[in-house]
Enzyme design. Sequence first.
Site, PDB file in Angstrom:
ATOM      1  N   PRO A  15       0.794  -1.222   0.000  1.00 42.78           N
ATOM      2  CA  PRO A  15       0.000   0.000   0.000  1.00 42.78           C
ATOM      3  C   PRO A  15       0.832   1.281   0.000  1.00 42.78           C
ATOM      4  CG  PRO A  15      -0.079  -1.061   2.149  1.00 42.78           C
ATOM      5  CD  PRO A  15       0.571  -2.039   1.200  1.00 42.78           C
ATOM      6  N   ASN A  16       0.288   2.254  -0.714  1.00 36.20           N
ATOM      7  CA  ASN A  16       0.818   3.618  -0.815  1.00 36.20           C
ATOM      8  C   ASN A  16       2.057   3.733  -1.700  1.00 36.20           C
ATOM      9  OD1 ASN A  16      -1.166   4.742   1.019  1.00 36.20           O
ATOM     10  ND2 ASN A  16      -0.064   3.660   2.641  1.00 36.20           N
ATOM     11  N   ARG A  23       5.134  11.019  -2.565  1.00 35.14           N
ATOM     12  CA  ARG A  23       4.894  10.654  -1.176  1.00 35.14           C
ATOM     13  C   ARG A  23       6.185  10.813  -0.359  1.00 35.14           C
ATOM     14  NH1 ARG A  23       4.842   4.516   1.064  1.00 35.14           N
ATOM     15  NH2 ARG A  23       4.149   5.013   3.166  1.00 35.14           N
ATOM     16  N   TYR A  28      11.334   8.595   0.862  1.00 38.74           N
ATOM     17  CA  TYR A  28      11.220   7.527  -0.140  1.00 38.74           C
ATOM     18  C   TYR A  28      11.849   7.862  -1.491  1.00 38.74           C
ATOM     19  CZ  TYR A  28       8.019   5.582   3.279  1.00 38.74           C
ATOM     20  OH  TYR A  28       7.479   5.069   4.433  1.00 38.74           O
ATOM     21  N   ASN A  79       8.040  -5.700  -1.407  1.00 39.06           N
ATOM     22  CA  ASN A  79       8.034  -4.582  -0.474  1.00 39.06           C
ATOM     23  C   ASN A  79       6.596  -4.505   0.044  1.00 39.06           C
ATOM     24  OD1 ASN A  79       7.973  -2.237   0.951  1.00 39.06           O
ATOM     25  ND2 ASN A  79       9.011  -0.991  -0.596  1.00 39.06           N
ATOM     26  N   ALA A  82       3.438  -0.933   4.565  1.00 36.29           N
ATOM     27  CA  ALA A  82       2.965  -0.954   5.958  1.00 36.29           C
ATOM     28  C   ALA A  82       2.498  -2.336   6.406  1.00 36.29           C
ATOM     29  CB  ALA A  82       1.849   0.066   6.136  1.00 36.29           C
ATOM     30  N   HIS A  85       4.512  -4.645   8.837  1.00 32.22           N
ATOM     31  CA  HIS A  85       4.488  -4.517  10.295  1.00 32.22           C
ATOM     32  C   HIS A  85       3.186  -5.006  10.917  1.00 32.22           C
ATOM     33  CE1 HIS A  85       7.769  -2.039   8.970  1.00 32.22           C
ATOM     34  NE2 HIS A  85       6.958  -1.154   8.437  1.00 32.22           N
ATOM     35  N   ASP A  92       2.142 -15.587   6.427  1.00 35.98           N
ATOM     36  CA  ASP A  92       1.684 -16.977   6.264  1.00 35.98           C
ATOM     37  C   ASP A  92       1.614 -17.373   4.789  1.00 35.98           C
ATOM     38  OD1 ASP A  92       1.498 -17.503   8.950  1.00 35.98           O
ATOM     39  OD2 ASP A  92      -0.693 -17.372   9.050  1.00 35.98           O
ATOM     40  N   GLU A 103      12.818  -9.524   0.941  1.00 35.74           N
ATOM     41  CA  GLU A 103      12.041  -8.405   1.482  1.00 35.74           C
ATOM     42  C   GLU A 103      12.830  -7.119   1.244  1.00 35.74           C
ATOM     43  OE1 GLU A 103      11.360  -8.807   5.692  1.00 35.74           O
ATOM     44  OE2 GLU A 103      10.605  -6.752   5.887  1.00 35.74           O
ATOM     45  N   HIS A 105      12.840  -2.780   1.472  1.00 33.54           N
ATOM     46  CA  HIS A 105      12.275  -1.487   1.874  1.00 33.54           C
ATOM     47  C   HIS A 105      13.168  -0.385   1.333  1.00 33.54           C
ATOM     48  CE1 HIS A 105       9.500  -3.513   4.501  1.00 33.54           C
ATOM     49  NE2 HIS A 105      10.511  -4.251   4.908  1.00 33.54           N
ATOM     50  N   LEU A 106      12.534   0.635   0.804  1.00 32.83           N
ATOM     51  CA  LEU A 106      13.304   1.782   0.289  1.00 32.83           C
ATOM     52  C   LEU A 106      14.063   2.463   1.418  1.00 32.83           C
ATOM     53  CD1 LEU A 106      10.301   3.014  -1.800  1.00 32.83           C
ATOM     54  CD2 LEU A 106      12.485   2.366  -2.819  1.00 32.83           C
ATOM     55  N   SER A 107      13.364   2.678   2.524  1.00 30.38           N
ATOM     56  CA  SER A 107      13.959   3.390   3.663  1.00 30.38           C
ATOM     57  C   SER A 107      14.588   2.384   4.631  1.00 30.38           C
ATOM     58  CB  SER A 107      12.877   4.201   4.383  1.00 30.38           C
ATOM     59  OG  SER A 107      11.886   3.339   4.932  1.00 30.38           O
ATOM     60  N   ARG A 112      13.813   4.317  11.888  1.00 34.01           N
ATOM     61  CA  ARG A 112      12.552   5.053  11.942  1.00 34.01           C
ATOM     62  C   ARG A 112      11.752   4.656  13.193  1.00 34.01           C
ATOM     63  NH1 ARG A 112       9.709   4.712   6.342  1.00 34.01           N
ATOM     64  NH2 ARG A 112       8.555   6.453   7.278  1.00 34.01           N
ATOM     65  N   ARG A 116       8.000   0.297  13.113  1.00 33.63           N
ATOM     66  CA  ARG A 116       8.518  -0.220  11.831  1.00 33.63           C
ATOM     67  C   ARG A 116       9.660  -1.220  12.029  1.00 33.63           C
ATOM     68  NH1 ARG A 116       6.074   3.361   8.061  1.00 33.63           N
ATOM     69  NH2 ARG A 116       5.755   5.394   9.003  1.00 33.63           N
TER      70      ARG A 116
HETATM   71  C1  DQA Z   1       8.484   0.931   3.372  1.00 35.07           C
HETATM   72  C2  DQA Z   1       8.644   1.119   4.877  1.00 35.07           C
HETATM   73  C3  DQA Z   1       7.332   0.887   5.610  1.00 35.07           C
HETATM   74  O1  DQA Z   1       7.508   1.070   7.006  1.00 35.07           O
HETATM   75  C4  DQA Z   1       6.288   1.878   5.128  1.00 35.07           C
HETATM   76  O2  DQA Z   1       5.037   1.618   5.736  1.00 35.07           O
HETATM   77  C5  DQA Z   1       6.170   1.922   3.649  1.00 35.07           C
HETATM   78  C6  DQA Z   1       7.357   1.788   2.812  1.00 35.07           C
HETATM   79  C7  DQA Z   1       9.757   1.293   2.590  1.00 35.07           C
HETATM   80  O3  DQA Z   1       9.845   0.913   1.428  1.00 35.07           O
HETATM   81  O4  DQA Z   1      10.650   1.958   3.129  1.00 35.07           O
HETATM   82  O5  DQA Z   1       5.087   2.165   3.120  1.00 35.07           O
HETATM   83  O6  DQA Z   1       8.199  -0.438   3.108  1.00 35.07           O
END
Ligand code: DQA
Length: 153
Positions: A15-16, A23, A28, A79, A82, A85, A92, A103, A105-107, A112, A116
């Site tokens: 999501p997002n 964003r 990011y 990725n 959210a 977490h 599962d 897995e 994550h950009l950040s 953080r 997270r």
């Molecule tokens: C994220 C890190 C997550 O905590 C966050 O909710 C995201 C992006 C990242 O790519 O850094 O939406 O997965």
Amino acid sequence: MSNRTRPSVWVLNGPNLNLLGTREPTIYGAETLADIEAKCRRVGDALGVDIRFHQSNAEHQIIDWIHQTRAEAHGIVINPAAYTHTSVAIGDALRACDLPVVEVHLSNVHQREAFRHHSYVSAVARCVICGAGSDGYEYGLRYLAKLLGDATE
Ligand code: DQA
């Protein structure tokens, strides 16, 4: 990888991430999801790996794609955003599909907020990459291409 069909790696985004580029760019980056998809396709072509690239804001859709990978993919870069977490269900689903998972994550989630720092996916992942920006996707694809190539030697 010579004597078999090209491996297929699915790149799944939660999501997002459709809002990337606008964003919170200080966290990011300025690249859009389309930029990241183009990078994954370039890297996939160079590595001889077929890429399926998806994004959804809906947990059930991500789970359905993970289920589909059981029959159609050799590895997953995910990725989960959210849902990383919060989602026991995505953890599962990945566990049930028994494919190598990276897995991404950009950040750097560990620098953080405390919420997270926990991931329901890391325990299932072969490899976890965070804080490298969109290059994390490239590193994940390279890792899987090597793993899948080694498995056929
Ligand atoms: C994220 C890190 C997550 O905590 C966050 O909710 C995201 C992006 C990242 O790519 O850094 O939406 O997965």
